[in-house]
Design a protein around this motif. Sequence first.
Motif, PDB file in Angstrom:
ATOM      1  N   LEU A  62      -4.084   0.007   0.121  1.00  0.00           N
ATOM      2  CA  LEU A  62      -4.166   0.629   1.447  1.00  0.00           C
ATOM      3  C   LEU A  62      -3.269  -0.105   2.433  1.00  0.00           C
ATOM      4  O   LEU A  62      -2.517   0.536   3.181  1.00  0.00           O
ATOM      5  CB  LEU A  62      -5.612   0.611   1.951  1.00  0.00           C
ATOM      6  CG  LEU A  62      -5.826   1.079   3.394  1.00  0.00           C
ATOM      7  CD1 LEU A  62      -5.484   2.565   3.527  1.00  0.00           C
ATOM      8  CD2 LEU A  62      -7.245   0.795   3.839  1.00  0.00           C
ATOM      9  N   TRP A  63      -3.314  -1.424   2.423  1.00  0.00           N
ATOM     10  CA  TRP A  63      -2.483  -2.193   3.354  1.00  0.00           C
ATOM     11  C   TRP A  63      -1.005  -2.051   3.035  1.00  0.00           C
ATOM     12  O   TRP A  63      -0.176  -2.008   3.927  1.00  0.00           O
ATOM     13  CB  TRP A  63      -2.903  -3.657   3.343  1.00  0.00           C
ATOM     14  CG  TRP A  63      -4.259  -3.880   3.978  1.00  0.00           C
ATOM     15  CD1 TRP A  63      -4.874  -3.088   4.896  1.00  0.00           C
ATOM     16  CD2 TRP A  63      -5.151  -4.952   3.718  1.00  0.00           C
ATOM     17  NE1 TRP A  63      -6.099  -3.609   5.227  1.00  0.00           N
ATOM     18  CE2 TRP A  63      -6.292  -4.761   4.528  1.00  0.00           C
ATOM     19  CE3 TRP A  63      -5.105  -6.069   2.892  1.00  0.00           C
ATOM     20  CZ2 TRP A  63      -7.368  -5.640   4.525  1.00  0.00           C
ATOM     21  CZ3 TRP A  63      -6.178  -6.951   2.893  1.00  0.00           C
ATOM     22  CH2 TRP A  63      -7.292  -6.734   3.709  1.00  0.00           C
ATOM     23  N   ARG A  64      -0.672  -1.960   1.778  1.00  0.00           N
ATOM     24  CA  ARG A  64       0.733  -1.733   1.413  1.00  0.00           C
ATOM     25  C   ARG A  64       1.205  -0.369   1.906  1.00  0.00           C
ATOM     26  O   ARG A  64       2.329  -0.219   2.389  1.00  0.00           O
ATOM     27  CB  ARG A  64       0.919  -1.824  -0.099  1.00  0.00           C
ATOM     28  CG  ARG A  64       0.947  -3.223  -0.611  1.00  0.00           C
ATOM     29  CD  ARG A  64       1.221  -3.240  -2.092  1.00  0.00           C
ATOM     30  NE  ARG A  64       1.363  -4.589  -2.571  1.00  0.00           N
ATOM     31  CZ  ARG A  64       1.252  -4.945  -3.829  1.00  0.00           C
ATOM     32  NH1 ARG A  64       0.998  -4.037  -4.762  1.00  0.00           N
ATOM     33  NH2 ARG A  64       1.409  -6.201  -4.182  1.00  0.00           N
ATOM     34  N   GLU A  65       0.329   0.616   1.769  1.00  0.00           N
ATOM     35  CA  GLU A  65       0.669   1.970   2.241  1.00  0.00           C
ATOM     36  C   GLU A  65       0.890   1.964   3.750  1.00  0.00           C
ATOM     37  O   GLU A  65       1.865   2.544   4.244  1.00  0.00           O
ATOM     38  CB  GLU A  65      -0.467   2.929   1.882  1.00  0.00           C
ATOM     39  CG  GLU A  65      -0.208   4.360   2.258  1.00  0.00           C
ATOM     40  CD  GLU A  65      -1.361   5.262   1.843  1.00  0.00           C
ATOM     41  OE1 GLU A  65      -1.752   6.110   2.669  1.00  0.00           O
ATOM     42  OE2 GLU A  65      -1.863   5.110   0.711  1.00  0.00           O
ATOM     43  N   ARG A  66       0.002   1.317   4.460  1.00  0.00           N
ATOM     44  CA  ARG A  66       0.148   1.251   5.922  1.00  0.00           C
ATOM     45  C   ARG A  66       1.408   0.491   6.315  1.00  0.00           C
ATOM     46  O   ARG A  66       2.081   0.854   7.279  1.00  0.00           O
ATOM     47  CB  ARG A  66      -1.091   0.621   6.544  1.00  0.00           C
ATOM     48  CG  ARG A  66      -2.278   1.553   6.462  1.00  0.00           C
ATOM     49  CD  ARG A  66      -3.460   1.033   7.182  1.00  0.00           C
ATOM     50  NE  ARG A  66      -4.556   1.988   7.093  1.00  0.00           N
ATOM     51  CZ  ARG A  66      -5.798   1.695   7.399  1.00  0.00           C
ATOM     52  NH1 ARG A  66      -6.124   0.495   7.841  1.00  0.00           N
ATOM     53  NH2 ARG A  66      -6.738   2.612   7.294  1.00  0.00           N
ATOM     54  N   ARG A  67       1.739  -0.546   5.581  1.00  0.00           N
ATOM     55  CA  ARG A  67       2.962  -1.296   5.845  1.00  0.00           C
ATOM     56  C   ARG A  67       4.185  -0.405   5.621  1.00  0.00           C
ATOM     57  O   ARG A  67       5.147  -0.446   6.388  1.00  0.00           O
ATOM     58  CB  ARG A  67       2.998  -2.531   4.949  1.00  0.00           C
ATOM     59  CG  ARG A  67       4.062  -3.513   5.296  1.00  0.00           C
ATOM     60  CD  ARG A  67       3.952  -4.771   4.482  1.00  0.00           C
ATOM     61  NE  ARG A  67       4.071  -4.481   3.060  1.00  0.00           N
ATOM     62  CZ  ARG A  67       3.999  -5.391   2.103  1.00  0.00           C
ATOM     63  NH1 ARG A  67       3.780  -6.654   2.413  1.00  0.00           N
ATOM     64  NH2 ARG A  67       4.131  -5.056   0.840  1.00  0.00           N
ATOM     65  N   GLY A  68       4.140   0.429   4.596  1.00  0.00           N
ATOM     66  CA  GLY A  68       5.224   1.375   4.346  1.00  0.00           C
ATOM     67  C   GLY A  68       5.353   2.401   5.458  1.00  0.00           C
ATOM     68  O   GLY A  68       6.468   2.796   5.826  1.00  0.00           O
ATOM     69  N   GLU A  69       4.221   2.829   6.006  1.00  0.00           N
ATOM     70  CA  GLU A  69       4.243   3.768   7.125  1.00  0.00           C
ATOM     71  C   GLU A  69       4.918   3.143   8.345  1.00  0.00           C
ATOM     72  O   GLU A  69       5.634   3.817   9.089  1.00  0.00           O
ATOM     73  CB  GLU A  69       2.825   4.215   7.475  1.00  0.00           C
ATOM     74  CG  GLU A  69       2.193   5.099   6.412  1.00  0.00           C
ATOM     75  CD  GLU A  69       0.698   5.304   6.601  1.00  0.00           C
ATOM     76  OE1 GLU A  69       0.116   4.754   7.564  1.00  0.00           O
ATOM     77  OE2 GLU A  69       0.111   6.006   5.752  1.00  0.00           O
ATOM     78  N   LEU A  70       4.704   1.857   8.531  1.00  0.00           N
ATOM     79  CA  LEU A  70       5.343   1.160   9.656  1.00  0.00           C
ATOM     80  C   LEU A  70       6.858   1.144   9.505  1.00  0.00           C
ATOM     81  O   LEU A  70       7.583   1.267  10.493  1.00  0.00           O
ATOM     82  CB  LEU A  70       4.803  -0.266   9.766  1.00  0.00           C
ATOM     83  CG  LEU A  70       3.353  -0.380  10.223  1.00  0.00           C
ATOM     84  CD1 LEU A  70       2.860  -1.811  10.053  1.00  0.00           C
ATOM     85  CD2 LEU A  70       3.201   0.080  11.647  1.00  0.00           C
TER      86      LEU A  70
END
Length: 102
Positions: A62-70
């Motif tokens: 989840l945190w990796r996905e959010r980092r990618g969204e950033l």
Amino acid sequence: MSASTPSEEPVIASITGFQWSSEESVAYEAAIEAINGAVGAYTARIHAERSKAAPDGELVGLWRERRGELAKVREQLDPADHEQIAEVRRRYAALTRQLMED
């Protein structure tokens, strides 16, 4: 068959410039830094979670996905859109604080 002749004018001549004030450039850089701060906070969380004896893979994902969204937000940042710049600065500075406090 005839060969086409290249244009005499360099491609760079067709690119239009963008002028901005010192305040606009500082605001844009601050928005980039706010996003980068959130990226760093997610990276720290990912590292901390992965360092545990039993890391939560879903949470890391989840945190990796959010980092990618950033990264996408950073790519789509328009230096000419003052409202977007201000919103990004507010939103991601707050997100960074929240991630660092939790």
